[in-house]
Design a protein around this motif. Structure first.
Motif, short mmCIF file in Angstrom:
data_model
loop_
_atom_site.label_atom_id
_atom_site.label_comp_id
_atom_site.label_asym_id
_atom_site.label_seq_id
_atom_site.Cartn_x
_atom_site.Cartn_y
_atom_site.Cartn_z
N ASN A 60 -16.50 -7.29 6.82
CA ASN A 60 -15.10 -7.52 6.47
C ASN A 60 -14.56 -6.24 5.86
O ASN A 60 -14.83 -5.92 4.70
CB ASN A 60 -14.98 -8.68 5.49
CG ASN A 60 -13.54 -8.95 5.09
OD1 ASN A 60 -12.63 -8.18 5.41
ND2 ASN A 60 -13.34 -10.03 4.36
N ARG A 61 -13.78 -5.52 6.64
CA ARG A 61 -13.27 -4.23 6.19
C ARG A 61 -12.21 -4.38 5.11
O ARG A 61 -11.88 -3.42 4.43
CB ARG A 61 -12.71 -3.45 7.37
CG ARG A 61 -13.79 -3.13 8.41
CD ARG A 61 -13.23 -2.42 9.60
NE ARG A 61 -12.36 -3.33 10.33
CZ ARG A 61 -11.46 -2.95 11.21
NH1 ARG A 61 -11.27 -1.67 11.46
NH2 ARG A 61 -10.73 -3.83 11.85
N PHE A 62 -11.71 -5.56 4.91
CA PHE A 62 -10.64 -5.77 3.93
C PHE A 62 -11.17 -6.27 2.58
O PHE A 62 -10.42 -6.34 1.62
CB PHE A 62 -9.61 -6.76 4.46
CG PHE A 62 -8.89 -6.25 5.67
CD1 PHE A 62 -7.90 -5.29 5.55
CD2 PHE A 62 -9.21 -6.72 6.93
CE1 PHE A 62 -7.24 -4.80 6.66
CE2 PHE A 62 -8.55 -6.24 8.04
CZ PHE A 62 -7.57 -5.29 7.91
N ALA A 63 -12.45 -6.63 2.50
CA ALA A 63 -13.00 -7.23 1.29
C ALA A 63 -12.85 -6.34 0.06
O ALA A 63 -12.63 -6.83 -1.04
CB ALA A 63 -14.46 -7.61 1.50
N ALA A 64 -12.96 -5.04 0.23
CA ALA A 64 -12.93 -4.13 -0.91
C ALA A 64 -11.51 -3.71 -1.30
O ALA A 64 -11.31 -3.08 -2.33
CB ALA A 64 -13.76 -2.89 -0.61
N ILE A 65 -10.53 -4.07 -0.50
CA ILE A 65 -9.16 -3.65 -0.79
C ILE A 65 -8.60 -4.49 -1.93
O ILE A 65 -8.67 -5.71 -1.93
CB ILE A 65 -8.27 -3.80 0.46
CG1 ILE A 65 -8.75 -2.86 1.56
CG2 ILE A 65 -6.82 -3.52 0.10
CD1 ILE A 65 -8.00 -3.04 2.86
N ARG A 66 -8.03 -3.83 -2.89
CA ARG A 66 -7.37 -4.49 -4.01
C ARG A 66 -5.89 -4.14 -3.97
O ARG A 66 -5.51 -3.02 -3.70
CB ARG A 66 -7.96 -4.04 -5.35
CG ARG A 66 -9.43 -4.36 -5.50
CD ARG A 66 -9.65 -5.88 -5.60
NE ARG A 66 -11.05 -6.22 -5.54
CZ ARG A 66 -11.66 -6.81 -4.51
NH1 ARG A 66 -10.98 -7.11 -3.44
NH2 ARG A 66 -12.94 -7.09 -4.54
N MET A 67 -5.06 -5.13 -4.25
CA MET A 67 -3.62 -4.93 -4.15
C MET A 67 -3.14 -3.77 -5.02
O MET A 67 -2.25 -3.01 -4.63
CB MET A 67 -2.88 -6.22 -4.51
CG MET A 67 -1.49 -6.23 -3.97
SD MET A 67 -0.76 -7.84 -3.86
CE MET A 67 -0.29 -8.14 -5.53
N ALA A 68 -3.72 -3.62 -6.19
CA ALA A 68 -3.30 -2.55 -7.10
C ALA A 68 -3.55 -1.16 -6.51
O ALA A 68 -2.89 -0.20 -6.90
CB ALA A 68 -4.02 -2.70 -8.44
N GLN B 248 3.41 -3.11 2.90
CA GLN B 248 4.29 -3.55 3.97
C GLN B 248 3.52 -3.69 5.29
O GLN B 248 3.71 -4.66 6.02
CB GLN B 248 5.47 -2.57 4.14
CG GLN B 248 6.50 -3.03 5.15
CD GLN B 248 7.15 -4.35 4.77
OE1 GLN B 248 7.43 -4.61 3.60
NE2 GLN B 248 7.39 -5.20 5.75
N SER B 249 2.64 -2.75 5.55
CA SER B 249 1.81 -2.83 6.77
C SER B 249 0.92 -4.06 6.77
O SER B 249 0.76 -4.72 7.79
CB SER B 249 0.95 -1.57 6.92
OG SER B 249 1.75 -0.46 7.19
N ALA C 295 -0.41 -9.54 8.57
CA ALA C 295 -0.64 -10.95 8.24
C ALA C 295 0.34 -11.83 8.98
O ALA C 295 -0.04 -12.87 9.55
CB ALA C 295 -0.53 -11.16 6.74
N PHE C 296 1.60 -11.43 9.00
CA PHE C 296 2.61 -12.23 9.69
C PHE C 296 2.32 -12.28 11.19
O PHE C 296 2.43 -13.34 11.80
CB PHE C 296 4.02 -11.66 9.44
CG PHE C 296 5.10 -12.54 9.99
CD1 PHE C 296 5.33 -13.80 9.46
CD2 PHE C 296 5.90 -12.13 11.03
CE1 PHE C 296 6.31 -14.63 9.96
CE2 PHE C 296 6.89 -12.94 11.55
CZ PHE C 296 7.10 -14.19 11.01
N ALA C 297 1.91 -11.17 11.79
CA ALA C 297 1.58 -11.15 13.21
C ALA C 297 0.41 -12.09 13.52
O ALA C 297 0.42 -12.79 14.53
CB ALA C 297 1.26 -9.72 13.65
#
Length: 171
Positions: free
Chosen positions: A14-22, A30-31, A36-38
């Motif tokens: 999961n390439r997104f697991a380490a991403i933090r919003m901050a 925005q991307s 997510a919407f797509a």
């Protein structure tokens, strides 16, 4: 004798697991929102069965949460609850939208829908259904029942949450 080894099954990382919003800048946020919407929109394509109430809730939140005026719409479904069309039907002001049962019924008949789900946003940020929301849902349900179209749910959506009439026992 050589032993047969089963091919190792690679589980994708999961390439997104380490991403933090901050840690994201505004263009990255925005991307991610657009991605997510797509993804959610892809799950609600005509001809597909809705994967779950939570997917639908997330899709509607993405679609409506940032709107500054109230929007009312329907997801029209066939007899197997596959999406025929999701349509925004009425736009209003910051605290209400006029909804006309005749238009909802007419569109449902035009699309040959067997069932519908209603949705609208509350720009105030409070997802609690109002008495007016409950009253129009009853009127729409009665009008659609006359032509054998089932009402499965009505979602009230805000940025932070959404309320399902079906889950609340209001249908």
């Amino acid at each position: 004798m050589a032993s047969k080894s089963s091919p190792s099954r690679v589980i994708p990382k999961n390439r997104f697991a380490a991403i933090r919003m901050a840690s994201l800048n505004d263009p990255e946020k925005q991307s991610l929102l657009e991605l997510a919407f797509a993804i959610l929109q892809d799950l609600h394509q005509p001809g597909l069965e809705l994967p779950s109430p939570n997917h639908t809730r997330d899709y509607l939140r993405m679609l409506l949460a940032e709107r500054k005026a109230e929007v009312f719409g329907c997801v029209y479904l066939d007899n197997r609850h596959r999406v025929i069309e999701a349509a925004e039907l009425f736009q209003g002001t910051i605290d209400g939208a006029s909804v006309y049962p005749r238009v909802v019924v007419q569109q449902a008949l035009t699309l040959n829908a067997a069932a519908v789900m209603f949705f609208h946003n509350h720009p105030s940020g409070v997802a609690e259904p109002s008495h007016a929301d409950e009253a129009i849902t009853r009127r729409l349900k009665e009008a659609l029942a006359l032509v054998d179209i089932r009402v499965l749910d009505h979602f009230v959506v805000t940025v932070g949450e959404s309320v399902s009439f079906a889950e609340r026992g209001l249908l």
